[in-house]
Design a protein around this motif. Structure first.
Motif, PDB file in Angstrom:
ATOM      1  N   GLY A 225       0.783  -1.479  -0.025  1.00  0.00           N
ATOM      2  CA  GLY A 225      -0.036  -0.115  -0.020  1.00  0.00           C
ATOM      3  C   GLY A 225       0.738   1.263   0.078  1.00  0.00           C
ATOM      4  N   VAL A 226       2.296   1.234   0.033  1.00  0.00           N
ATOM      5  CA  VAL A 226       2.888   2.368  -0.009  1.00  0.00           C
ATOM      6  C   VAL A 226       2.929   3.090  -1.614  1.00  0.00           C
ATOM      7  CG1 VAL A 226       5.367   3.315   0.014  1.00  0.00           C
ATOM      8  CG2 VAL A 226       4.541   1.612   1.776  1.00  0.00           C
ATOM      9  N   ASP A 227       2.767   4.631  -1.631  1.00  0.00           N
ATOM     10  CA  ASP A 227       2.426   5.120  -2.734  1.00  0.00           C
ATOM     11  C   ASP A 227       3.668   5.896  -2.995  1.00  0.00           C
ATOM     12  OD1 ASP A 227       1.485   6.247  -5.192  1.00  0.00           O
ATOM     13  OD2 ASP A 227       0.344   7.721  -3.910  1.00  0.00           O
ATOM     14  N   PHE A 228       4.309   5.565  -3.940  1.00  0.00           N
ATOM     15  CA  PHE A 228       5.638   6.365  -4.356  1.00  0.00           C
ATOM     16  C   PHE A 228       5.546   7.197  -5.291  1.00  0.00           C
ATOM     17  CE2 PHE A 228       7.510   1.994  -3.146  1.00  0.00           C
ATOM     18  CZ  PHE A 228       8.414   2.722  -2.207  1.00  0.00           C
ATOM     19  N   GLY A 229       4.348   7.344  -5.888  1.00  0.00           N
ATOM     20  CA  GLY A 229       3.994   8.540  -6.917  1.00  0.00           C
ATOM     21  C   GLY A 229       4.640   7.983  -8.338  1.00  0.00           C
ATOM     22  N   TYR A 230       4.552   9.196  -9.170  1.00  0.00           N
ATOM     23  CA  TYR A 230       5.227   8.856 -10.437  1.00  0.00           C
ATOM     24  C   TYR A 230       6.595   9.459 -10.519  1.00  0.00           C
ATOM     25  CZ  TYR A 230       3.922  13.814 -11.428  1.00  0.00           C
ATOM     26  OH  TYR A 230       3.992  15.103 -11.255  1.00  0.00           O
ATOM     27  N   ARG A 231       7.481   8.906 -11.640  1.00  0.00           N
ATOM     28  CA  ARG A 231       8.647   9.293 -11.838  1.00  0.00           C
ATOM     29  C   ARG A 231       8.727  10.860 -11.868  1.00  0.00           C
ATOM     30  NH1 ARG A 231      12.300   5.783 -15.500  1.00  0.00           N
ATOM     31  NH2 ARG A 231      12.326   7.539 -16.418  1.00  0.00           N
ATOM     32  N   GLY A 232       9.570  11.594 -11.267  1.00  0.00           N
ATOM     33  CA  GLY A 232       9.691  13.169 -11.244  1.00  0.00           C
ATOM     34  C   GLY A 232       8.725  13.674 -10.628  1.00  0.00           C
ATOM     35  N   GLU A 233       7.783  13.125  -9.733  1.00  0.00           N
ATOM     36  CA  GLU A 233       6.851  13.896  -8.860  1.00  0.00           C
ATOM     37  C   GLU A 233       7.667  14.636  -7.758  1.00  0.00           C
ATOM     38  OE1 GLU A 233       2.704  13.074  -6.650  1.00  0.00           O
ATOM     39  OE2 GLU A 233       3.990  11.572  -6.841  1.00  0.00           O
ATOM     40  N   ARG A 234       8.677  13.908  -7.329  1.00  0.00           N
ATOM     41  CA  ARG A 234       9.292  14.612  -6.102  1.00  0.00           C
ATOM     42  C   ARG A 234      10.314  15.872  -6.594  1.00  0.00           C
ATOM     43  NH1 ARG A 234      13.365  10.447  -3.486  1.00  0.00           N
ATOM     44  NH2 ARG A 234      13.915  10.217  -5.597  1.00  0.00           N
ATOM     45  N   LEU A 235      10.477  15.762  -7.757  1.00  0.00           N
ATOM     46  CA  LEU A 235      11.124  16.897  -8.414  1.00  0.00           C
ATOM     47  C   LEU A 235      10.494  18.068  -8.945  1.00  0.00           C
ATOM     48  CD1 LEU A 235      13.686  14.682 -10.539  1.00  0.00           C
ATOM     49  CD2 LEU A 235      14.135  15.773  -8.167  1.00  0.00           C
ATOM     50  N   GLY A 236       9.145  17.831  -8.704  1.00  0.00           N
ATOM     51  CA  GLY A 236       8.195  18.930  -9.271  1.00  0.00           C
ATOM     52  C   GLY A 236       7.859  18.881 -10.984  1.00  0.00           C
ATOM     53  N   LEU A 237       8.448  17.763 -11.314  1.00  0.00           N
ATOM     54  CA  LEU A 237       8.236  17.470 -12.879  1.00  0.00           C
ATOM     55  C   LEU A 237       6.484  16.981 -13.239  1.00  0.00           C
ATOM     56  CD1 LEU A 237      11.474  16.284 -13.482  1.00  0.00           C
ATOM     57  CD2 LEU A 237      10.926  18.694 -13.746  1.00  0.00           C
ATOM     58  N   PRO A 238       6.151  17.328 -14.535  1.00  0.00           N
ATOM     59  CA  PRO A 238       4.801  16.570 -14.771  1.00  0.00           C
ATOM     60  C   PRO A 238       4.841  15.116 -15.016  1.00  0.00           C
ATOM     61  CG  PRO A 238       5.772  17.771 -16.541  1.00  0.00           C
ATOM     62  CD  PRO A 238       6.856  18.167 -15.298  1.00  0.00           C
ATOM     63  N   ARG A 239       3.952  14.606 -14.913  1.00  0.00           N
ATOM     64  CA  ARG A 239       3.679  13.297 -14.976  1.00  0.00           C
ATOM     65  C   ARG A 239       4.137  12.721 -16.476  1.00  0.00           C
ATOM     66  NH1 ARG A 239       0.878   8.921 -12.460  1.00  0.00           N
ATOM     67  NH2 ARG A 239       0.031  10.169 -11.227  1.00  0.00           N
ATOM     68  N   SER A 240       3.596  13.321 -17.516  1.00  0.00           N
ATOM     69  CA  SER A 240       3.974  13.165 -18.763  1.00  0.00           C
ATOM     70  C   SER A 240       3.915  14.434 -19.900  1.00  0.00           C
ATOM     71  CB  SER A 240       2.627  12.047 -19.458  1.00  0.00           C
ATOM     72  OG  SER A 240       1.719  12.988 -19.448  1.00  0.00           O
ATOM     73  N   GLY A 241       4.530  14.208 -20.975  1.00  0.00           N
ATOM     74  CA  GLY A 241       4.514  15.189 -22.085  1.00  0.00           C
ATOM     75  C   GLY A 241       5.833  16.057 -21.744  1.00  0.00           C
ATOM     76  N   SER A 242       5.969  17.254 -22.457  1.00  0.00           N
ATOM     77  CA  SER A 242       7.091  18.116 -22.305  1.00  0.00           C
ATOM     78  C   SER A 242       7.535  18.291 -20.833  1.00  0.00           C
ATOM     79  CB  SER A 242       6.766  19.525 -22.794  1.00  0.00           C
ATOM     80  OG  SER A 242       8.052  20.330 -22.891  1.00  0.00           O
ATOM     81  N   GLY A 243       8.673  18.097 -20.507  1.00  0.00           N
ATOM     82  CA  GLY A 243       9.217  18.289 -19.118  1.00  0.00           C
ATOM     83  C   GLY A 243       9.317  17.292 -18.179  1.00  0.00           C
ATOM     84  N   ALA A 244       8.679  16.218 -18.714  1.00  0.00           N
ATOM     85  CA  ALA A 244       8.648  15.101 -17.744  1.00  0.00           C
ATOM     86  C   ALA A 244       9.842  14.233 -17.971  1.00  0.00           C
ATOM     87  CB  ALA A 244       7.371  14.258 -18.386  1.00  0.00           C
ATOM     88  N   ILE A 245      10.035  13.356 -16.907  1.00  0.00           N
ATOM     89  CA  ILE A 245      11.195  12.436 -16.803  1.00  0.00           C
ATOM     90  C   ILE A 245      11.389  11.858 -18.184  1.00  0.00           C
ATOM     91  CG2 ILE A 245      12.455  10.609 -15.900  1.00  0.00           C
ATOM     92  CD1 ILE A 245      12.958  12.986 -13.968  1.00  0.00           C
ATOM     93  N   ALA A 246      12.552  11.769 -18.756  1.00  0.00           N
ATOM     94  CA  ALA A 246      12.718  11.027 -20.028  1.00  0.00           C
ATOM     95  C   ALA A 246      12.791   9.641 -19.767  1.00  0.00           C
ATOM     96  CB  ALA A 246      14.197  11.356 -20.785  1.00  0.00           C
ATOM     97  N   PRO A 247      12.217   8.648 -20.893  1.00  0.00           N
ATOM     98  CA  PRO A 247      12.006   7.211 -20.609  1.00  0.00           C
ATOM     99  C   PRO A 247      13.528   6.693 -20.649  1.00  0.00           C
ATOM    100  CG  PRO A 247      10.367   8.076 -22.382  1.00  0.00           C
ATOM    101  CD  PRO A 247      11.341   9.288 -21.811  1.00  0.00           C
TER     102      PRO A 247
END
Length: 155
Positions: free
Chosen positions: A22-44
């Motif tokens: 049940g631990v929620d880690f969030g999406y990649r980049g959330e801790r850095l204040g980056l968007p989930r997807s699209g421009s500015g999101a963490i590169a795959p």
């Protein structure tokens, strides 16, 4: 706990086990204040590896064909030097290289600005050492990015 569940937890790793509890880690980049997807999101990771391959291939091609044809060891050293210079010039001025542009990526500082020459030098030297680049955090940033204070994002 049955043995299959214990084995599954061991194989999938501690993050998967924590998420199952049940631990929620969030999406990649959330801790850095980056968007989930699209421009500015963490590169795959696949795009990052593809861009690195294109950049290294170009430097290797130049080194083996123009600078040092015939001597593989010298050509490899020249390729590493060309990669370093290319990164300093291109990432330091535009935030991207030819490979990064082809794959739609950019290197930025955590505050969104372009990284300076010192950060680019540190990042590139650590990238050439390989080991720091393959140690990632949960946001997908390699040690080379963490130590340089940079992040690779989508255009």
């Amino acid at each position: 706990m049955d043995s299959r569940r214990a084995l599954g937890t061991w194989i999938s790793g501690p993050q998967a086990a924590a998420e199952e509890m049940g631990v929620d880690f969030g999406y990649r980049g959330e801790r850095l204040g980056l968007p989930r997807s699209g421009s500015g999101a963490i590169a795959p990771n696949g795009r990052r590896i593809g861009a690195l391959f294109v950049d290294w291939w170009a430097c290797s091609l130049i080194a083996t064909q123009l600078i040092s044809p015939g001597d593989q060891m010298t050509a490899s050293l020249w390729a590493a030097g060309l990669f370093l210079v290319m990164s300093l010039l291109l990432i330091g001025t535009t935030g991207l290289t030819v490979g990064k542009r082809l794959f739609g990526l950019r290197v930025i500082r955590l505050d969104g600005r372009r990284p300076g020459p010192g950060r680019v030098l540190a990042r590139t030297v650590l990238l050439l050492l390989v080991v720091p680049a393959v140690i990632w955090d949960r946001d997908g940033r390699g040690l080379h990015d963490k130590l340089a204070g940079t992040v690779e994002v989508r255009l």
